[in-house]
Design an enzyme around this catalytic site. Structure first.
Site, PDB file in Angstrom:
ATOM      1  CB  CYS A 277     -25.124  77.955 -82.935  1.00 33.63           C
ATOM      2  SG  CYS A 277     -26.778  78.658 -82.921  1.00 33.63           S
TER       3      CYS A 277
HETATM    4  C1  BEZ Z   1     -28.914  76.160 -80.402  1.00 33.12           C
HETATM    5  O1  BEZ Z   1     -28.083  76.565 -81.209  1.00 33.12           O
HETATM    6  O2  BEZ Z   1     -28.796  75.096 -79.829  1.00 33.12           O
HETATM    7  C2  BEZ Z   1     -30.118  77.003 -80.104  1.00 33.12           C
HETATM    8  C3  BEZ Z   1     -30.058  78.386 -80.179  1.00 33.12           C
HETATM    9  C4  BEZ Z   1     -31.173  79.126 -79.875  1.00 33.12           C
HETATM   10  C5  BEZ Z   1     -32.348  78.502 -79.487  1.00 33.12           C
HETATM   11  C6  BEZ Z   1     -32.412  77.096 -79.460  1.00 33.12           C
HETATM   12  C7  BEZ Z   1     -31.291  76.345 -79.754  1.00 33.12           C
END
Ligand code: BEZ
Length: 211
Positions: free
Chosen positions: A45
């Site tokens: 994210c």
């Molecule tokens: C991420 O943004 O890295 C992420 C968020 C939730 C679950 C897995 C990865």
């Protein structure tokens, strides 16, 4: 029932990192991209929001406003923005909706319980100037989005809204397009003065009309 292409985008009022907004008022006469991410302070994210911040000029050029969403609160979003700016060499320049009660997430069907009942999936909604849903894409949490692809689709959506054409596989702005089936052969020359190739009766190609 979940949202479908052509539906009116649900309206809502929500707290964001840029204050309280009413979605339809905030959109005004612009197109919009509403995209959700699972949670603040997560690695994928962080890269996504940094990428969108750096592409803001590209969205502006297309008259598109961008807004993100996760189920975390505004204080968390604001703390995280510091990390995004630091690690992605950007300045987050669009609002992030706080949706701790899942109000917007439920309106847009961003919770997919078999993936997670606590976090939004990576949804993307492109909304036209008429406030109707033009594109829906859903990615799992493990896959960061390709925002160049979102811009590419917006180019196609905006072109095909104004001309009787469709865009072929892997098309990018500036390439030849397909003449819509609704255009009769006898009307093509007047409508597409740059010329055309009739490969099959149903496959007629012309240079992009607005370039
Ligand atoms: C991420 O943004 O890295 C992420 C968020 C939730 C679950 C897995 C990865």
């Amino acid at each position: 029932m979940s949202l479908r292409l052509g539906d009116l985008a649900p309206d809502f009022t929500a707290e964001t990192t840029e204050g309280k907004i009413n979605f339809h008022e905030w959109l005004g006469t612009s197109w919009g991209v509403l995209f959700s991410h699972p949670a603040d302070f997560t690695p994928v994210c962080t890269t996504e929001l940094g990428t969108v911040a750096k592409l803001k000029g590209e969205f502006d050029k297309r008259n598109v406003k961008v807004i993100a969403l996760s189920v975390d609160n505004v204080a968390s979003h604001n703390n995280w923005i510091g990390d995004i700016n630091e690690t992605q060499a950007c300045s987050v320049n669009f609002p992030i909706i706080a949706d701790p009660e899942f109000t917007v997430a439920n309106l847009f069907d961003m919770i997919h319980p078999n993936a997670s009942d606590k976090f939004t999936v990576r949804s993307v909604f492109v909304i036209g100037a008429d406030k109707k849903v033009k594109l829906i894409i859903t990615y799992p949490a493990s896959t960061g989005r390709n925002f160049d692809e979102i811009l590419r689709v917006i180019d196609s959506l905006q072109l095909t809204a104004n001309y009787s054409v469709a865009t072929p596989a892997n098309w990018v702005d500036g390439e030849d397009v397909v003449i819509s089936a609704s255009v009769k052969d006898e009307d093509i020359e007047a409508k597409f003065p740059k010329g055309y190739k009739r490969i099959k009766p149903y496959l007629r190609i012309t240079p992009q009309p607005n370039r």
